[in-house]
Design a protein around this motif. Structure first.
Motif, PDB file in Angstrom:
ATOM      1  N   PHE A 140       0.834  -1.205   0.000  1.00  0.00           N
ATOM      2  CA  PHE A 140       0.000   0.000   0.000  1.00  0.00           C
ATOM      3  C   PHE A 140       0.868   1.253   0.000  1.00  0.00           C
ATOM      4  O   PHE A 140       0.628   2.190  -0.761  1.00  0.00           O
ATOM      5  N   VAL A 141       1.868   1.269   0.869  1.00  0.00           N
ATOM      6  CA  VAL A 141       2.753   2.439   0.979  1.00  0.00           C
ATOM      7  C   VAL A 141       3.525   2.645  -0.320  1.00  0.00           C
ATOM      8  O   VAL A 141       3.647   3.777  -0.807  1.00  0.00           O
ATOM      9  N   THR A 142       4.022   1.564  -0.907  1.00  0.00           N
ATOM     10  CA  THR A 142       4.779   1.670  -2.149  1.00  0.00           C
ATOM     11  C   THR A 142       3.929   2.241  -3.273  1.00  0.00           C
ATOM     12  O   THR A 142       4.367   3.141  -3.994  1.00  0.00           O
ATOM     13  N   VAL A 143       2.717   1.740  -3.422  1.00  0.00           N
ATOM     14  CA  VAL A 143       1.829   2.258  -4.472  1.00  0.00           C
ATOM     15  C   VAL A 143       1.522   3.730  -4.228  1.00  0.00           C
ATOM     16  O   VAL A 143       1.553   4.545  -5.155  1.00  0.00           O
ATOM     17  N   HIS A 144       1.254   4.105  -2.982  1.00  0.00           N
ATOM     18  CA  HIS A 144       0.952   5.498  -2.673  1.00  0.00           C
ATOM     19  C   HIS A 144       2.153   6.401  -2.994  1.00  0.00           C
ATOM     20  O   HIS A 144       1.991   7.448  -3.628  1.00  0.00           O
ATOM     21  N   VAL A 146       4.787   5.804  -5.016  1.00  0.00           N
ATOM     22  CA  VAL A 146       5.128   5.824  -6.438  1.00  0.00           C
ATOM     23  C   VAL A 146       4.098   6.600  -7.249  1.00  0.00           C
ATOM     24  O   VAL A 146       4.447   7.439  -8.068  1.00  0.00           O
ATOM     25  N   ARG A 147       2.822   6.361  -7.003  1.00  0.00           N
ATOM     26  CA  ARG A 147       1.780   7.012  -7.810  1.00  0.00           C
ATOM     27  C   ARG A 147       1.496   8.452  -7.396  1.00  0.00           C
ATOM     28  O   ARG A 147       1.327   9.316  -8.250  1.00  0.00           O
ATOM     29  N   LEU A 149       3.081  10.465  -4.668  1.00  0.00           N
ATOM     30  CA  LEU A 149       4.142  11.380  -4.252  1.00  0.00           C
ATOM     31  C   LEU A 149       5.184  11.568  -5.347  1.00  0.00           C
ATOM     32  O   LEU A 149       5.680  12.681  -5.537  1.00  0.00           O
ATOM     33  N   LEU A 150       5.514  10.508  -6.067  1.00  0.00           N
ATOM     34  CA  LEU A 150       6.484  10.611  -7.162  1.00  0.00           C
ATOM     35  C   LEU A 150       5.798  10.881  -8.491  1.00  0.00           C
ATOM     36  O   LEU A 150       6.460  11.276  -9.459  1.00  0.00           O
ATOM     37  N   GLY A 151       4.502  10.643  -8.580  1.00  0.00           N
ATOM     38  CA  GLY A 151       3.744  10.923  -9.796  1.00  0.00           C
ATOM     39  C   GLY A 151       4.019   9.982 -10.949  1.00  0.00           C
ATOM     40  O   GLY A 151       3.818  10.333 -12.100  1.00  0.00           O
ATOM     41  N   VAL A 152       4.475   8.778 -10.648  1.00  0.00           N
ATOM     42  CA  VAL A 152       4.756   7.806 -11.702  1.00  0.00           C
ATOM     43  C   VAL A 152       3.466   7.064 -12.026  1.00  0.00           C
ATOM     44  O   VAL A 152       2.855   6.472 -11.152  1.00  0.00           O
ATOM     45  N   ALA A 153       3.068   7.096 -13.288  1.00  0.00           N
ATOM     46  CA  ALA A 153       1.880   6.354 -13.712  1.00  0.00           C
ATOM     47  C   ALA A 153       2.299   4.943 -14.037  1.00  0.00           C
ATOM     48  O   ALA A 153       3.079   4.721 -14.960  1.00  0.00           O
ATOM     49  N   VAL A 154       1.800   4.006 -13.278  1.00  0.00           N
ATOM     50  CA  VAL A 154       2.191   2.609 -13.491  1.00  0.00           C
ATOM     51  C   VAL A 154       1.113   1.889 -14.248  1.00  0.00           C
ATOM     52  O   VAL A 154      -0.020   1.985 -14.031  1.00  0.00           O
TER      53      VAL A 154
END
Length: 154
Positions: A140-144, A146-147, A149-154
């Motif tokens: 959950f933390v990783t997805v939050h 990456v998506r 805070l870092l704005g990476v669209a996965v």
């Protein structure tokens, strides 16, 4: 968030869950072994690279068959239905790094989501409950991060 109802497949998901539970139950009842995929793969690889032929022989055959079944299942599924298309939007290096991190995590956590989440929770193991909560929380933390805070669209 929108649910694509035409892709909602509760019956195949239920069948998959039942098959996973059945395979895990059969392995522990018949052989007394936990169906943790990282442990089965690690044991198989350790046996392949053991110094003596006897050192890693115990359980290698069943581990190999269990893992072969995981790889063969989509091929068997194709006989009955179309396999859903997979799409990975990450780069190959991202997938490799993610895989290595998961591998390291399974060694530090003494098991993976299948060992702790499926088998350990069904045995009411407190250690497996903590491990599964840690796996899920980290995801959950990783997805939050990456998506959002870092704005990476996965």
């Amino acid at each position: 968030m929108n649910i694509e109802w035409s892709l909602f497949t509760p019956w195949s998901a239920l069948a998959g869950g039942v098959l996973i539970g059945l395979a895990a139950a059969l392995l522990i009842l018949a052989n007394g072994r936990i169906a943790g995929i990282s442990g089965l793969l690690g044991g198989l690889l350790d046996g392949m690279f053991a110094r003596s032929a006897q050192a890693g022989d115990e359980g290698r055959g069943e581990a190999a068959l269990f893992l072969l079944g995981l790889l063969a299942a989509p091929l068997l599924w194709q006989l009955f239905a179309t396999v859903p298309e997979s799409h990975f939007s990450g780069s190959p290096i991202t997938l490799v790094v993610a895989g290595l991190l998961v591998g390291v995590g399974t060694r530090y956590g003494s098991g993976c989501t299948s060992g702790h989440g499926v088998c350990g929770l069904s045995r009411l193991s407190p250690r497996s409950l903590i491990a599964t909560l840690c796996f899920m929380g980290a995801g959950f933390v990783t997805v939050h991060v990456v998506r959002h805070l870092l704005g990476v669209a996965v």
